[in-house]
Design a protein around this motif. Structure first.
Motif, PDB file in Angstrom:
ATOM      1  N   PHE A  17      61.565  75.847 106.064  1.00 33.33           N
ATOM      2  CA  PHE A  17      61.680  76.436 107.395  1.00 33.33           C
ATOM      3  C   PHE A  17      60.351  76.429 108.143  1.00 33.33           C
ATOM      4  CE2 PHE A  17      65.607  78.447 105.687  1.00 33.33           C
ATOM      5  CZ  PHE A  17      66.473  77.836 106.574  1.00 33.33           C
ATOM      6  N   THR A  18      59.253  76.587 107.419  1.00 37.26           N
ATOM      7  CA  THR A  18      57.944  76.486 108.053  1.00 37.26           C
ATOM      8  C   THR A  18      57.712  75.064 108.560  1.00 37.26           C
ATOM      9  OG1 THR A  18      57.104  78.202 106.582  1.00 37.26           O
ATOM     10  CG2 THR A  18      55.474  76.889 107.749  1.00 37.26           C
ATOM     11  N   GLY A  19      58.102  74.071 107.765  1.00 41.67           N
ATOM     12  CA  GLY A  19      57.999  72.679 108.206  1.00 41.67           C
ATOM     13  C   GLY A  19      58.851  72.394 109.420  1.00 41.67           C
ATOM     14  N   LEU A  20      60.066  72.940 109.434  1.00 43.63           N
ATOM     15  CA  LEU A  20      60.916  72.766 110.609  1.00 43.63           C
ATOM     16  C   LEU A  20      60.312  73.425 111.840  1.00 43.63           C
ATOM     17  CD1 LEU A  20      64.490  73.294 109.137  1.00 43.63           C
ATOM     18  CD2 LEU A  20      63.548  71.192 110.110  1.00 43.63           C
ATOM     19  N   ILE A  29      53.682  67.104 113.635  1.00 41.67           N
ATOM     20  CA  ILE A  29      54.373  66.459 112.526  1.00 41.67           C
ATOM     21  C   ILE A  29      53.509  66.396 111.271  1.00 41.67           C
ATOM     22  CG2 ILE A  29      53.752  64.102 113.114  1.00 41.67           C
ATOM     23  CD1 ILE A  29      57.181  65.278 111.904  1.00 41.67           C
ATOM     24  N   ASP A  30      52.190  66.394 111.410  1.00 42.55           N
ATOM     25  CA  ASP A  30      51.346  66.321 110.218  1.00 42.55           C
ATOM     26  C   ASP A  30      51.440  67.603 109.396  1.00 42.55           C
ATOM     27  OD1 ASP A  30      50.133  67.580 112.341  1.00 42.55           O
ATOM     28  OD2 ASP A  30      48.116  66.886 111.868  1.00 42.55           O
ATOM     29  N   TYR A  31      51.452  68.757 110.058  1.00 39.03           N
ATOM     30  CA  TYR A  31      51.642  70.012 109.329  1.00 39.03           C
ATOM     31  C   TYR A  31      53.059  70.104 108.775  1.00 39.03           C
ATOM     32  CZ  TYR A  31      47.193  71.820 111.028  1.00 39.03           C
ATOM     33  OH  TYR A  31      45.870  72.004 111.282  1.00 39.03           O
ATOM     34  N   ALA A  32      54.023  69.617 109.526  1.00 33.80           N
ATOM     35  CA  ALA A  32      55.407  69.641 109.058  1.00 33.80           C
ATOM     36  C   ALA A  32      55.566  68.804 107.799  1.00 33.80           C
ATOM     37  CB  ALA A  32      56.334  69.134 110.155  1.00 33.80           C
ATOM     38  N   ALA A  33      54.973  67.628 107.772  1.00 35.78           N
ATOM     39  CA  ALA A  33      55.058  66.774 106.587  1.00 35.78           C
ATOM     40  C   ALA A  33      54.389  67.438 105.390  1.00 35.78           C
ATOM     41  CB  ALA A  33      54.419  65.418 106.875  1.00 35.78           C
ATOM     42  N   PHE A  34      53.285  68.130 105.620  1.00 36.76           N
ATOM     43  CA  PHE A  34      52.606  68.846 104.551  1.00 36.76           C
ATOM     44  C   PHE A  34      53.503  69.931 103.961  1.00 36.76           C
ATOM     45  CE2 PHE A  34      49.851  72.486 103.379  1.00 36.76           C
ATOM     46  CZ  PHE A  34      49.255  71.935 102.262  1.00 36.76           C
ATOM     47  N   PHE A  35      54.160  70.711 104.808  1.00 36.24           N
ATOM     48  CA  PHE A  35      55.024  71.774 104.311  1.00 36.24           C
ATOM     49  C   PHE A  35      56.285  71.225 103.663  1.00 36.24           C
ATOM     50  CE2 PHE A  35      52.492  74.484 107.175  1.00 36.24           C
ATOM     51  CZ  PHE A  35      52.143  75.454 106.252  1.00 36.24           C
ATOM     52  N   PHE A  36      56.804  70.102 104.149  1.00 34.43           N
ATOM     53  CA  PHE A  36      57.944  69.481 103.493  1.00 34.43           C
ATOM     54  C   PHE A  36      57.557  68.969 102.105  1.00 34.43           C
ATOM     55  CE2 PHE A  36      59.893  68.505 107.844  1.00 34.43           C
ATOM     56  CZ  PHE A  36      60.675  69.642 107.799  1.00 34.43           C
ATOM     57  N   ALA A  37      56.344  68.447 101.968  1.00 35.93           N
ATOM     58  CA  ALA A  37      55.881  67.997 100.656  1.00 35.93           C
ATOM     59  C   ALA A  37      55.722  69.182  99.705  1.00 35.93           C
ATOM     60  CB  ALA A  37      54.564  67.243 100.797  1.00 35.93           C
TER      61      ALA A  37
END
Length: 56
Positions: A17-20, A29-37
């Motif tokens: 949810f943080t990534g979303l 998108i760079d922070y989103a990709a980090f949180f998805f990882a």
């Protein structure tokens, strides 16, 4: 051990949810990709730990 497993599961959901949030609201998108990882790591740890609990 169940408590630790659920902590990993809840953490993975929170990271998704943080990534979303970073992806859709902040458009970073760079922070989103980090949180998805991080969510993928947390979820895989949860799956590995629950599988290890079932075999013992």
């Amino acid at each position: 051990m169940k408590t630790i497993n659920y902590i990993f599961l809840i953490g993975a959901v929170m990271f998704v949810f943080t990534g979303l949030y970073f992806w859709l609201v902040k458009n970073q998108i760079d922070y989103a990709a980090f949180f998805f990882a991080l969510a993928a790591i947390g979820h895989s740890t949860y799956l590995h730990a629950t599988k290890a609990d079932k075999t013992s």
